[in-house]
Design a protein around this motif. Sequence first.
Motif, PDB file in Angstrom:
ATOM      1  N   VAL A   7      41.424  35.690  53.402  1.00  0.00           N
ATOM      2  CA  VAL A   7      42.024  35.728  52.067  1.00  0.00           C
ATOM      3  C   VAL A   7      41.673  34.492  51.190  1.00  0.00           C
ATOM      4  O   VAL A   7      41.072  34.861  50.178  1.00  0.00           O
ATOM      5  N   ARG A   8      41.625  33.330  51.785  1.00  0.00           N
ATOM      6  CA  ARG A   8      41.654  32.398  50.839  1.00  0.00           C
ATOM      7  C   ARG A   8      39.986  31.941  50.978  1.00  0.00           C
ATOM      8  O   ARG A   8      39.527  31.599  49.971  1.00  0.00           O
ATOM      9  N   PHE A   9      39.587  32.067  52.055  1.00  0.00           N
ATOM     10  CA  PHE A   9      38.119  31.385  52.636  1.00  0.00           C
ATOM     11  C   PHE A   9      37.613  32.901  53.261  1.00  0.00           C
ATOM     12  O   PHE A   9      37.926  33.432  53.912  1.00  0.00           O
ATOM     13  N   GLN A  10      36.169  33.285  52.594  1.00  0.00           N
ATOM     14  CA  GLN A  10      35.490  34.139  53.345  1.00  0.00           C
ATOM     15  C   GLN A  10      34.303  33.650  54.050  1.00  0.00           C
ATOM     16  O   GLN A  10      33.842  32.632  53.732  1.00  0.00           O
ATOM     17  N   PRO A  11      34.036  34.423  55.128  1.00  0.00           N
ATOM     18  CA  PRO A  11      34.188  35.669  55.512  1.00  0.00           C
ATOM     19  C   PRO A  11      35.635  35.467  56.481  1.00  0.00           C
ATOM     20  O   PRO A  11      35.853  34.323  57.001  1.00  0.00           O
ATOM     21  N   PRO A  12      36.209  36.474  56.776  1.00  0.00           N
ATOM     22  CA  PRO A  12      37.298  36.822  57.726  1.00  0.00           C
ATOM     23  C   PRO A  12      36.721  36.268  59.221  1.00  0.00           C
ATOM     24  O   PRO A  12      35.576  35.989  59.510  1.00  0.00           O
ATOM     25  N   MET A  13      37.832  36.069  60.069  1.00  0.00           N
ATOM     26  CA  MET A  13      37.356  35.756  61.472  1.00  0.00           C
ATOM     27  C   MET A  13      36.605  34.378  61.525  1.00  0.00           C
ATOM     28  O   MET A  13      35.720  34.337  62.355  1.00  0.00           O
ATOM     29  N   MET A  14      37.091  33.652  60.652  1.00  0.00           N
ATOM     30  CA  MET A  14      36.066  32.172  60.285  1.00  0.00           C
ATOM     31  C   MET A  14      35.960  31.493  61.774  1.00  0.00           C
ATOM     32  O   MET A  14      35.003  30.897  61.996  1.00  0.00           O
ATOM     33  N   GLY A  15      37.230  30.822  62.173  1.00  0.00           N
ATOM     34  CA  GLY A  15      37.393  30.278  63.162  1.00  0.00           C
ATOM     35  C   GLY A  15      36.867  30.540  64.418  1.00  0.00           C
ATOM     36  O   GLY A  15      36.256  30.036  65.232  1.00  0.00           O
ATOM     37  N   ALA A  16      36.954  31.764  64.672  1.00  0.00           N
ATOM     38  CA  ALA A  16      36.494  32.445  66.198  1.00  0.00           C
ATOM     39  C   ALA A  16      35.075  32.380  65.844  1.00  0.00           C
ATOM     40  O   ALA A  16      34.178  32.555  66.850  1.00  0.00           O
ATOM     41  N   GLY A  17      34.465  32.940  64.748  1.00  0.00           N
ATOM     42  CA  GLY A  17      33.013  33.014  64.342  1.00  0.00           C
ATOM     43  C   GLY A  17      32.397  31.560  64.711  1.00  0.00           C
ATOM     44  O   GLY A  17      31.384  31.467  65.319  1.00  0.00           O
ATOM     45  N   LEU A  76      33.014  24.443  56.839  1.00  0.00           N
ATOM     46  CA  LEU A  76      33.853  23.356  56.288  1.00  0.00           C
ATOM     47  C   LEU A  76      33.616  23.176  54.919  1.00  0.00           C
ATOM     48  O   LEU A  76      34.413  22.516  54.013  1.00  0.00           O
ATOM     49  N   SER A  77      32.480  23.653  54.533  1.00  0.00           N
ATOM     50  CA  SER A  77      32.093  23.362  52.975  1.00  0.00           C
ATOM     51  C   SER A  77      32.475  24.716  51.986  1.00  0.00           C
ATOM     52  O   SER A  77      32.336  24.550  50.882  1.00  0.00           O
ATOM     53  N   GLN A  78      33.142  25.577  52.673  1.00  0.00           N
ATOM     54  CA  GLN A  78      33.375  26.781  51.982  1.00  0.00           C
ATOM     55  C   GLN A  78      34.630  26.710  51.177  1.00  0.00           C
ATOM     56  O   GLN A  78      35.437  25.565  51.143  1.00  0.00           O
ATOM     57  N   THR A  79      34.640  27.237  49.939  1.00  0.00           N
ATOM     58  CA  THR A  79      35.894  26.741  49.027  1.00  0.00           C
ATOM     59  C   THR A  79      36.636  28.158  48.555  1.00  0.00           C
ATOM     60  O   THR A  79      36.194  29.460  48.996  1.00  0.00           O
ATOM     61  N   ASP A  80      38.090  27.963  48.139  1.00  0.00           N
ATOM     62  CA  ASP A  80      38.579  29.098  47.796  1.00  0.00           C
ATOM     63  C   ASP A  80      38.589  29.227  46.293  1.00  0.00           C
ATOM     64  O   ASP A  80      37.621  28.562  45.876  1.00  0.00           O
ATOM     65  N   ASP A  81      39.505  30.244  45.634  1.00  0.00           N
ATOM     66  CA  ASP A  81      39.402  30.589  44.317  1.00  0.00           C
ATOM     67  C   ASP A  81      39.517  29.297  43.308  1.00  0.00           C
ATOM     68  O   ASP A  81      39.174  29.363  42.144  1.00  0.00           O
ATOM     69  N   GLU A  82      40.558  28.535  43.790  1.00  0.00           N
ATOM     70  CA  GLU A  82      40.386  27.096  43.127  1.00  0.00           C
ATOM     71  C   GLU A  82      39.620  26.116  43.260  1.00  0.00           C
ATOM     72  O   GLU A  82      39.677  24.910  42.747  1.00  0.00           O
ATOM     73  N   GLY A  83      38.551  26.418  43.983  1.00  0.00           N
ATOM     74  CA  GLY A  83      37.482  25.444  44.493  1.00  0.00           C
ATOM     75  C   GLY A  83      38.136  24.448  45.563  1.00  0.00           C
ATOM     76  O   GLY A  83      37.156  23.353  45.526  1.00  0.00           O
ATOM     77  N   ILE A  84      38.905  24.547  46.071  1.00  0.00           N
ATOM     78  CA  ILE A  84      39.385  23.654  47.343  1.00  0.00           C
ATOM     79  C   ILE A  84      38.509  23.813  48.435  1.00  0.00           C
ATOM     80  O   ILE A  84      38.323  24.816  49.047  1.00  0.00           O
TER      81      ILE A  84
END
Length: 415
Positions: A136-146, A158-166
């Motif tokens: 929801v916040r960071f794409q793609p889904p199933m990120m940790g398992a992936g 670790l470098s992915q960002t959410d809609d607020e740039g976090i």
Amino acid sequence: MLLDKPNTLEINDQRLWDTLMVSATIGPGKSTGLRRLALSDEDKKMRDQFVRWCVTAGCKIAIDRVGNIFARRDGQDASLSPVLMGSHLDTQIAGGKYDGILGVLSGLEVIRTLNDRNIETRRPIEVVCWTNEEGVRFQPPMMGAGAFAGAHEIDWVLSQTDDEGIVFGEELQRIGYAGETDRNPADIDSYFELHIEQGPILEEEGIDVGIVTGGFTSFGAQLIMKGEHAHSGPTTMKQRKDALVGAAVIVAKVNEIGWDYEPKGRATCARIDVSPNKYGIIADHAEVTIDVRHPDPDLADEMYQKALALIPVASKQANVEIALVKEWSFGNVGFNPDMVNLIRSVASDLEVPHKHLLSAAGHDAYHLSEIAPTAMIFTPCKGGVSHNENEHIERSYTIPGVNVLLNAVLRRANS
Ligand SMILES: [Zn+2]
């Protein structure tokens, strides 16, 4: 001691339910469900609670670089690779109390049950909470398992960002779950995931356990439209570069692809983000997420290619540039036949009604199936409703599946 007849074991259903109800208070949604987005304060609170429960159950905790939590119950032979079971504790923005959560807390209940009875297993057993399954916040889904299974580079995650740039990595540090464990995915014996079905079949047919044999092949993509900020009055139709129109064309035509392949095919743009999104202004920026799924991998691919072919069409129609910035795929897996057979024979021994199913939703188990023998157990959910605060399950039809998980894990851990 080792049991002669491990299939006689049963979990403590009241304890499991009490545990689920504690989880149901952490990150409450607007009505009856949960809003516990990955790496949020609520996610941290739930993770802390989960870790406390696992430590109390005598488990050793390990956290990897993307925040996956592994709680280990030692086996008799430390040289043997562990049997893993788990799912996720994050939820959708208006999610339910059971999607993912039931799988993790059932894993905890398996460990608690073995503790109650002083049962030792040959192999270690671990319950796992995978980071950011929902996407929801960071794409793609199933990120940790992936990331764990090697589908994504850890530094990229670790470098992915959410809609607020976090930034994902910074948020992980902030909540205290940027771990250092660097484990070899090859050191896993097997992976079990129990999950609510998120579809209506089991409930409609009065069957308590779905044995998942594989998934719908699913493709996802994120598109960014670059238009031009302009006044909606003076700017003539020929002058405008309207990012919202580009997005709208994609949204409408992707939906048509779904209808062309129904009932088995599904296609949607679940997310659209437009800016400035104000009255009187032509949008200069829009983002759209494409999601197509079909049980037949060839047809899923055909649908996805048709969706991608819309990019130049929408670009021309709206006079905007469209960039394909992210793509993902999951679900084109067949679960391990030995694991599927193990679950089926346990369900038969326990006299639990069961049937084989394909999953139309994404699951952490898809990634795990790339690196270890994997299988999933589905339990019914009311009306097949999920990703909704009204998601609901009944104890009566859930507990049999958890008992199947317990006995399947026990057999595998003693093999
Ligand atoms: Zn889930």
